[in-house]
Design a protein around this motif. Structure first.
Motif, PDB file in Angstrom:
ATOM      1  N   ARG A 245       0.826  -1.218   0.000  1.00  0.00           N
ATOM      2  CA  ARG A 245       0.000   0.000   0.000  1.00  0.00           C
ATOM      3  C   ARG A 245       0.854   1.259   0.000  1.00  0.00           C
ATOM      4  O   ARG A 245       0.326   2.372  -0.082  1.00  0.00           O
ATOM      5  N   ARG A 246       2.182   1.073   0.092  1.00  0.00           N
ATOM      6  CA  ARG A 246       3.093   2.223   0.164  1.00  0.00           C
ATOM      7  C   ARG A 246       4.253   2.018  -0.800  1.00  0.00           C
ATOM      8  O   ARG A 246       5.403   1.931  -0.415  1.00  0.00           O
ATOM      9  N   MET A 247       3.911   1.958  -2.078  1.00  0.00           N
ATOM     10  CA  MET A 247       4.911   1.781  -3.130  1.00  0.00           C
ATOM     11  C   MET A 247       5.061   3.098  -3.890  1.00  0.00           C
ATOM     12  O   MET A 247       4.072   3.758  -4.218  1.00  0.00           O
ATOM     13  N   ILE A 248       6.308   3.463  -4.185  1.00  0.00           N
ATOM     14  CA  ILE A 248       6.555   4.715  -4.871  1.00  0.00           C
ATOM     15  C   ILE A 248       7.558   4.480  -6.005  1.00  0.00           C
ATOM     16  O   ILE A 248       8.384   3.570  -5.934  1.00  0.00           O
ATOM     17  N   ALA A 249       7.457   5.265  -7.062  1.00  0.00           N
ATOM     18  CA  ALA A 249       8.404   5.190  -8.173  1.00  0.00           C
ATOM     19  C   ALA A 249       9.365   6.364  -8.088  1.00  0.00           C
ATOM     20  O   ALA A 249       8.942   7.495  -7.839  1.00  0.00           O
ATOM     21  N   LEU A 250      10.641   6.086  -8.273  1.00  0.00           N
ATOM     22  CA  LEU A 250      11.668   7.125  -8.290  1.00  0.00           C
ATOM     23  C   LEU A 250      12.387   7.045  -9.628  1.00  0.00           C
ATOM     24  O   LEU A 250      12.936   6.001  -9.984  1.00  0.00           O
ATOM     25  N   GLY A 251      12.350   8.159 -10.374  1.00  0.00           N
ATOM     26  CA  GLY A 251      12.967   8.152 -11.686  1.00  0.00           C
ATOM     27  C   GLY A 251      13.823   9.366 -11.938  1.00  0.00           C
ATOM     28  O   GLY A 251      13.626  10.425 -11.329  1.00  0.00           O
ATOM     29  N   VAL A 252      14.773   9.196 -12.845  1.00  0.00           N
ATOM     30  CA  VAL A 252      15.672  10.274 -13.243  1.00  0.00           C
ATOM     31  C   VAL A 252      15.505  10.517 -14.737  1.00  0.00           C
ATOM     32  O   VAL A 252      15.570   9.574 -15.535  1.00  0.00           O
ATOM     33  N   SER A 253      15.243  11.766 -15.133  1.00  0.00           N
ATOM     34  CA  SER A 253      15.130  12.157 -16.535  1.00  0.00           C
ATOM     35  C   SER A 253      14.017  11.354 -17.228  1.00  0.00           C
ATOM     36  O   SER A 253      12.851  11.465 -16.830  1.00  0.00           O
ATOM     37  N   THR A 362      21.188  11.506  -7.661  1.00  0.00           N
ATOM     38  CA  THR A 362      20.259  11.284  -6.555  1.00  0.00           C
ATOM     39  C   THR A 362      20.982  11.532  -5.221  1.00  0.00           C
ATOM     40  O   THR A 362      20.875  12.601  -4.665  1.00  0.00           O
ATOM     41  N   TYR A 363      21.740  10.538  -4.713  1.00  0.00           N
ATOM     42  CA  TYR A 363      22.453  10.744  -3.451  1.00  0.00           C
ATOM     43  C   TYR A 363      23.643  11.673  -3.694  1.00  0.00           C
ATOM     44  O   TYR A 363      24.193  11.745  -4.802  1.00  0.00           O
ATOM     45  N   PRO A 364      24.082  12.382  -2.665  1.00  0.00           N
ATOM     46  CA  PRO A 364      25.093  13.429  -2.865  1.00  0.00           C
ATOM     47  C   PRO A 364      26.534  12.950  -2.740  1.00  0.00           C
ATOM     48  O   PRO A 364      26.807  11.793  -2.425  1.00  0.00           O
ATOM     49  N   TYR A 365      27.429  13.910  -3.006  1.00  0.00           N
ATOM     50  CA  TYR A 365      28.875  13.801  -2.776  1.00  0.00           C
ATOM     51  C   TYR A 365      29.578  12.895  -3.786  1.00  0.00           C
ATOM     52  O   TYR A 365      30.629  12.328  -3.502  1.00  0.00           O
ATOM     53  N   VAL A 366      29.007  12.767  -4.984  1.00  0.00           N
ATOM     54  CA  VAL A 366      29.602  11.936  -6.023  1.00  0.00           C
ATOM     55  C   VAL A 366      30.339  12.824  -7.033  1.00  0.00           C
ATOM     56  O   VAL A 366      29.756  13.772  -7.546  1.00  0.00           O
ATOM     57  N   PRO A 367      31.603  12.535  -7.339  1.00  0.00           N
ATOM     58  CA  PRO A 367      32.279  13.301  -8.386  1.00  0.00           C
ATOM     59  C   PRO A 367      31.649  13.025  -9.754  1.00  0.00           C
ATOM     60  O   PRO A 367      31.589  11.873 -10.196  1.00  0.00           O
ATOM     61  N   GLN A 368      31.148  14.047 -10.394  1.00  0.00           N
ATOM     62  CA  GLN A 368      30.550  13.874 -11.715  1.00  0.00           C
ATOM     63  C   GLN A 368      30.599  15.188 -12.482  1.00  0.00           C
ATOM     64  O   GLN A 368      30.429  16.259 -11.908  1.00  0.00           O
ATOM     65  N   GLY A 369      30.838  15.084 -13.776  1.00  0.00           N
ATOM     66  CA  GLY A 369      30.938  16.260 -14.619  1.00  0.00           C
ATOM     67  C   GLY A 369      29.581  16.792 -15.038  1.00  0.00           C
ATOM     68  O   GLY A 369      28.525  16.310 -14.604  1.00  0.00           O
ATOM     69  N   THR A 370      29.609  17.786 -15.897  1.00  0.00           N
ATOM     70  CA  THR A 370      28.380  18.430 -16.371  1.00  0.00           C
ATOM     71  C   THR A 370      28.043  18.030 -17.801  1.00  0.00           C
ATOM     72  O   THR A 370      27.147  18.582 -18.411  1.00  0.00           O
ATOM     73  N   PRO A 388      29.769  22.511  -8.239  1.00  0.00           N
ATOM     74  CA  PRO A 388      29.394  22.974  -6.897  1.00  0.00           C
ATOM     75  C   PRO A 388      27.889  23.132  -6.723  1.00  0.00           C
ATOM     76  O   PRO A 388      27.340  22.738  -5.689  1.00  0.00           O
ATOM     77  N   VAL A 389      27.215  23.688  -7.735  1.00  0.00           N
ATOM     78  CA  VAL A 389      25.778  23.918  -7.609  1.00  0.00           C
ATOM     79  C   VAL A 389      25.016  22.598  -7.658  1.00  0.00           C
ATOM     80  O   VAL A 389      24.074  22.364  -6.874  1.00  0.00           O
ATOM     81  N   ASN A 390      25.407  21.716  -8.568  1.00  0.00           N
ATOM     82  CA  ASN A 390      24.753  20.410  -8.633  1.00  0.00           C
ATOM     83  C   ASN A 390      24.944  19.626  -7.337  1.00  0.00           C
ATOM     84  O   ASN A 390      24.009  18.984  -6.836  1.00  0.00           O
ATOM     85  N   ALA A 391      26.161  19.686  -6.782  1.00  0.00           N
ATOM     86  CA  ALA A 391      26.436  18.970  -5.533  1.00  0.00           C
ATOM     87  C   ALA A 391      25.588  19.514  -4.389  1.00  0.00           C
ATOM     88  O   ALA A 391      25.060  18.747  -3.568  1.00  0.00           O
ATOM     89  N   ALA A 392      25.435  20.832  -4.336  1.00  0.00           N
ATOM     90  CA  ALA A 392      24.613  21.438  -3.277  1.00  0.00           C
ATOM     91  C   ALA A 392      23.152  21.032  -3.431  1.00  0.00           C
ATOM     92  O   ALA A 392      22.458  20.784  -2.435  1.00  0.00           O
ATOM     93  N   ALA A 393      22.676  20.959  -4.675  1.00  0.00           N
ATOM     94  CA  ALA A 393      21.290  20.548  -4.915  1.00  0.00           C
ATOM     95  C   ALA A 393      21.060  19.110  -4.465  1.00  0.00           C
ATOM     96  O   ALA A 393      20.050  18.794  -3.813  1.00  0.00           O
ATOM     97  N   GLN A 394      21.976  18.222  -4.796  1.00  0.00           N
ATOM     98  CA  GLN A 394      21.851  16.830  -4.377  1.00  0.00           C
ATOM     99  C   GLN A 394      21.852  16.702  -2.852  1.00  0.00           C
ATOM    100  O   GLN A 394      21.049  15.953  -2.282  1.00  0.00           O
ATOM    101  N   ALA A 395      22.745  17.447  -2.213  1.00  0.00           N
ATOM    102  CA  ALA A 395      22.842  17.369  -0.758  1.00  0.00           C
ATOM    103  C   ALA A 395      21.587  17.899  -0.078  1.00  0.00           C
ATOM    104  O   ALA A 395      21.217  17.439   1.009  1.00  0.00           O
ATOM    105  N   ASP A 396      20.915  18.854  -0.699  1.00  0.00           N
ATOM    106  CA  ASP A 396      19.697  19.406  -0.117  1.00  0.00           C
ATOM    107  C   ASP A 396      18.482  18.528  -0.409  1.00  0.00           C
ATOM    108  O   ASP A 396      17.620  18.342   0.454  1.00  0.00           O
ATOM    109  N   ALA A 397      18.405  17.983  -1.612  1.00  0.00           N
ATOM    110  CA  ALA A 397      17.213  17.243  -2.015  1.00  0.00           C
ATOM    111  C   ALA A 397      17.163  15.831  -1.439  1.00  0.00           C
ATOM    112  O   ALA A 397      16.084  15.343  -1.078  1.00  0.00           O
TER     113      ALA A 397
END
Length: 408
Positions: A245-253, A362-370, A388-397
């Motif tokens: 009764r508590r199933m959720i979908a998580l998707g990227v792009s 999704t989860y933060p603190y991963v080295p990744q380019g743009t 820096p901005v992408n990393a801050a967004a991941q850490a907040d979300a």
């Protein structure tokens, strides 16, 4: 419970009253945890370089380094100290993590994948403190894991399960928990395996599913039946530790697009969605853009606005205003507006990050380019934003995603 700190001590030779230079960091942590690195035992105002290194799945050693000045107590606390130069700028306790680069290749087209030890992913990060002459004063390591003790996983196959995927289950505790179905984007394959493992570490049974780009599946994103995801969701719902009764979908792009479609078209099975860099309408096939992306009951879905009037749970849409792939920020806002118009009684909101690109999850603190090389399209996609901005967004979300799951 008191934190157990790993402390490595190196006595500075030649001093009548030697100072202890120490690197303090927890020896193990989940991969999405803040490290809280602190160096002590320095002299007031001493300049030191702190280096962080870790190997990836190919054995390449990624590295970040920055210089700092010790405070009046001889301490450099990465949660409070801004570097005077190096791999990142400003106060950011995890800058040495997302700021790492591979030893070769364009750093903006790199994405870190952790090494695998005994079949399990992990990152062993080594910290070194060096003085102005390059002499190493102290070292320490932290093992960042993606699974908890007792967590199990199984690979799913078309022959046995009718889907290609991998299911991660937390250590049994006799209770049922929200389940998460994870859908990656146009990169194909099972790109959210590590995210699924982490979610299970937090107690949420998770299944990441590939829907093209794997043996036995379509080669490209073309006329994928939504019923394929239904099969995967039913398999997850049938696990003893899952509350169906508590199933959720998580998707990227493109996976966010499919996740919203699942929440709309299978509301008795999928009870809400987390949408990273979403679109609010059905997009064409990929990479040719000529075919239809999805089918339902054998009928291709028209390229039109995705209705949300049947969504039966919370929706969290996460996007950046500098998305280089598509206009995900206006789409995220439109999705929540449409949910308002449909009088959806469940929590729903858009997290919009100014200056962030397509990589807001999704989860933060991963080295990744743009930028990212799209193997299916044979070209490099500009994802937008900055590290820096992408990393801050991941850490907040990311904590807000975990909070949504806990509140289900």
């Amino acid at each position: 419970m008191r934190r157990v700190l790993l402390v490595l001590v190196l006595l500075v030779a030649g001093c009548s009253s030697p100072a202890d230079v120490r690197v303090e960091v927890e020896p193990t942590a989940l991969a999405d945890a803040a490290a809280h690195v602190k160096v002590s035992g320095l002299g007031s105002g001493d300049a030191v370089e702190i280096v962080a290194e870790t190997a990836d799945s190919a054995g390449k050693v990624w590295k970040a380094a920055a210089t700092y000045k010790a405070d009046g107590h001889g301490v450099v606390d990465l949660d409070r100290a801004a570097p005077t130069g190096g791999s990142y700028a400003g106060v950011d306790g995890m800058g040495l993590f997302w700021g790492m680069n591979s030893p070769d290749g364009d750093p903006e087209q790199q994405y870190y994948l952790p090494e695998v030890s005994d079949g399990l992913p992990r990152s062993v990060v080594r910290f070194s403190v060096r003085d102005e002459d390059g002499k190493t004063l102290a070292t320490a390591t932290q093992t960042r894991r993606f699974l908890n003790d007792g967590e199990t996983n199984r690979t799913l196959t078309l022959a046995h399960d009718k889907v290609v995927g991998r299911v991660f289950l937390p250590k049994p505790d006799g209770q049922r928990h929200p389940g998460v179905l994870l859908l990656g984007g146009s990169e194909g394959g099972m790109s959210l395996t590590l995210t699924a493992a982490l979610l299970a570490a937090y107690g949420f049974p998770s299944l990441t599913v590939a829907y093209f780009g794997e043996p036995g599946l379509p080669k490209t994103l073309k006329q994928i039946p939504l019923e394929y995801f239904e099969t995967a969701a039913k398999l997850l719902a049938a696990q003893p530790s899952v509350d169906p009764r508590r199933m959720i979908a998580l998707g990227v792009s493109r996976g966010a697009e499919a996740s919203l479609l699942m929440a709309q078209d299978f509301p008795a099975l999928i009870h809400g969605a987390v949408l990273y860099a979403p679109t609010s309408k059905v997009a064409p096939g990929f990479p040719d853009y000529l075919s239809k992306s999805w089918t339902l009951h054998g009928t291709p879905l028209a390229e039109d606005l995705i209705p949300v009037d049947r969504v039966s749970g919370p929706v969290l849409a996460v996007a950046g205003t500098a998305d280089g792939v598509w206009q995900s920020a206006p789409a995220a806002q439109l999705i929540t507006t449409e949910l308002d118009a449909a009088h959806n009684r469940h929590p729903h909101k858009a997290l919009i990050y100014p200056g962030a690109g397509h990589n807001v999850g999704t989860y933060p603190y991963v080295p990744q380019g743009t930028q990212f090389y799209e193997s299916a399209a044979q070209h490099t996609a500009y994802l937008g934003g900055s590290r820096p901005v992408n990393a801050a967004a991941q850490a907040d979300a990311w904590p807000q995603v975990l909070a949504l799951l806990r509140a289900l």
